[in-house]
Design an enzyme around this catalytic site. Structure first.
Site, mmCIF file in Angstrom:
data_model
loop_
_atom_site.group_PDB
_atom_site.id
_atom_site.type_symbol
_atom_site.label_atom_id
_atom_site.label_comp_id
_atom_site.label_asym_id
_atom_site.label_seq_id
_atom_site.Cartn_x
_atom_site.Cartn_y
_atom_site.Cartn_z
ATOM 1 N N TRP A 1 50.407 47.001 49.581
ATOM 2 C CA TRP A 1 50.522 47.820 48.375
ATOM 3 C C TRP A 1 49.335 48.769 48.245
ATOM 4 C CZ3 TRP A 1 47.060 47.741 44.208
ATOM 5 C CH2 TRP A 1 46.165 46.684 44.167
ATOM 6 N N HIS B 1 35.627 42.215 41.167
ATOM 7 C CA HIS B 1 35.882 40.774 41.052
ATOM 8 C C HIS B 1 35.371 40.073 42.294
ATOM 9 C CE1 HIS B 1 39.467 40.937 38.026
ATOM 10 N NE2 HIS B 1 38.294 40.927 37.419
ATOM 11 N N PRO C 1 37.997 38.561 44.856
ATOM 12 C CA PRO C 1 39.135 39.377 44.424
ATOM 13 C C PRO C 1 40.438 38.710 44.854
ATOM 14 C CG PRO C 1 38.222 40.243 46.468
ATOM 15 C CD PRO C 1 37.375 39.033 46.091
ATOM 16 N N SER C 2 41.564 39.229 44.381
ATOM 17 C CA SER C 2 42.851 38.701 44.863
ATOM 18 C C SER C 2 43.249 39.426 46.137
ATOM 19 C CB SER C 2 43.956 38.938 43.837
ATOM 20 O OG SER C 2 43.502 38.725 42.551
ATOM 21 N N HIS D 1 40.537 44.341 49.958
ATOM 22 C CA HIS D 1 40.248 45.745 50.298
ATOM 23 C C HIS D 1 39.494 46.240 49.070
ATOM 24 C CE1 HIS D 1 41.033 49.883 51.849
ATOM 25 N NE2 HIS D 1 40.770 50.136 50.568
ATOM 26 N N HIS E 1 37.998 47.387 45.839
ATOM 27 C CA HIS E 1 38.500 48.153 44.695
ATOM 28 C C HIS E 1 37.684 47.767 43.461
ATOM 29 C CE1 HIS E 1 40.753 44.383 44.957
ATOM 30 N NE2 HIS E 1 40.678 44.365 43.631
HETATM 31 O O1 G7M Z 1 41.254 40.400 41.238
HETATM 32 P P1 G7M Z 1 41.341 41.701 41.928
HETATM 33 O O2 G7M Z 1 40.047 42.459 41.860
HETATM 34 O O3 G7M Z 1 41.822 41.616 43.371
HETATM 35 O O4 G7M Z 1 42.395 42.550 41.114
HETATM 36 C C1 G7M Z 1 43.414 43.334 41.700
HETATM 37 C C2 G7M Z 1 44.014 44.254 40.641
HETATM 38 O O5 G7M Z 1 45.040 45.029 41.263
HETATM 39 C C3 G7M Z 1 44.644 43.522 39.477
HETATM 40 O O6 G7M Z 1 44.038 43.957 38.276
HETATM 41 C C4 G7M Z 1 46.130 43.879 39.576
HETATM 42 O O7 G7M Z 1 46.726 44.048 38.306
HETATM 43 C C5 G7M Z 1 46.118 45.174 40.356
HETATM 44 N N1 G7M Z 1 47.332 45.374 41.157
HETATM 45 C C6 G7M Z 1 47.937 44.440 41.911
HETATM 46 N N2 G7M Z 1 49.017 45.017 42.525
HETATM 47 C C7 G7M Z 1 49.890 44.308 43.440
HETATM 48 C C8 G7M Z 1 49.088 46.317 42.126
HETATM 49 C C9 G7M Z 1 49.979 47.381 42.443
HETATM 50 O O8 G7M Z 1 50.952 47.277 43.206
HETATM 51 N N3 G7M Z 1 49.707 48.590 41.843
HETATM 52 C C10 G7M Z 1 48.649 48.765 40.987
HETATM 53 N N4 G7M Z 1 48.467 49.961 40.445
HETATM 54 N N5 G7M Z 1 47.788 47.750 40.691
HETATM 55 C C11 G7M Z 1 48.011 46.546 41.258
#
Ligand code: G7M
Length: 306
Positions: A137, A230, A233-234, A237, A239
């Protein structure tokens, strides 16, 4: 029961209280109906007060059962019952619910682990690599095959650039709960663990440009924006989360968030802070990483706490 058309919950019995979130005034229930073995997950949340002075005034004038609990100096603590107009609930139904749904909503038991660099290399990194967390994604956003129309700003520089767009959790409209993510173009940066002085221009670029864009597009003052990572993170990559200071979204707690300002400062003071330092993180017992840390004999998960 028909999920499209629920008008009564007669015959509903609670099997288990799955979770309670007093901070959100929400309760998660697993229940069943008489003569029916299917499970229902029922999530009940008390609605927030309407932002309408007339309606509030009318409701407050009709408060009943006002009982004093305590009074001290100029402070009085009372309990009261709301009239129907202010007593709304949001109810979410999942039916029929499977064991997976029950697990999803059941309260998780969390643990705090201090991750030294040795444990990062011994347990966390192999876990990230083995689990093959899909970040497709993220690539879809970076190469404009998905969510392209949602991009608020993009700096295409391969080393210092990033894409800024609404986080999936934000409705894209309500500025008071603004929540964006800045996804870096550079590949290979898994998390803050990967950061070193080479990345200061990237971090400063995210901080500077995001604040500039939020001022321009949403009229939010730079000092009213928090930008943070975070850990863990989940998605591995790099972000950053960009949120409005007056809004407290999930995941801004001390055990999870690392402000970009602190990250920049730490790297300036100690260049290998993030590769040599110990980083705390929280993990749920249900998470595979928890079991891997337990099996590794990590002292934080040992029964003998000194
Ligand atoms: O915990 P972590 O730092 O990995 O947070 C990942 C963030 O990515 C979360 O706040 C999610 O709501 C956001 N996120 C996850 N996905 C799968 C998507 C997506 O497909 N599109 C967008 N715009 N945000 C996403």
């Amino acid at each position: 029961m028909n999920i499209d058309n629920i008008s009564s919950l007669k015959g509903f019995t609670i099997v288990e209280v799955l979770n309670e979130q007093p901070e959100n005034k929400t309760i998660f229930l697993h229940g069943k109906f008489d003569n029916n073995d299917e499970s229902l997950v029922l999530i009940i949340e008390r609605l927030h007060f309407p932002n309408d002075v007339k309606c509030l005034e009318d409701g407050i004038r009709r408060l009943t059962s006002i009982v004093k609990k305590e009074a001290n100096d100029i402070y009085g603590f009372y309990e009261a019952t709301l009239p129907e107009s202010l007593n709304g609930l949001k109810a979410t139904f999942v039916y029929p619910a499977t064991e997976k749904h029950l697990q999803k909503y059941r309260k998780k038991k969390y643990h705090l682990i201090l991750e030294s660099p040795e444990y990062y290399h011994k347990v966390t990194l192999p876990h990230i690599e083995e689990s093959k967390f899909s970040i497709q994604w993220v690539y879809n956003i970076l190469n404009h095959t998905k969510e392209a129309d949602r991009i608020i700003f993009e700096d295409p520089n391969p080393d210092t650039g990033f894409v800024l767009l609404p986080d999936a959790k934000w409705d894209g409209k309500t500025v008071s709960s603004l929540y964006l993510i800045a996804i870096v173009h550079k590949k290979g940066l898994k998390s803050i663990r990967s950061l070193n002085p080479d990345h200061l221009p990237l971090l400063e670029n995210i901080r500077g440009k995001s604040k500039e864009i939020l001022k321009k597009k949403f009229n939010i003052t730079p000092s009213q924006i928090r930008i943070y990572f975070h850990y863990q993170p989940s998605y591995y990559h790099l972000h950053a989360h960009v949120t409005f200071l007056q809004y407290s979204p999930p995941g801004i707690n001390t055990e999870k968030s690392h402000m970009i300002d602190t990250v920049i400062n730490n790297i300036k003071l100690i260049p290998d802070y993030y590769s040599k330092g110990t980083l705390p993180f929280v993990v749920a017992e249900e998470d595979q990483l928890f079991q891997k840390y337990k099996d590794s004999g990590h002292p934080d998960l040992s029964e003998n706490v000194n």
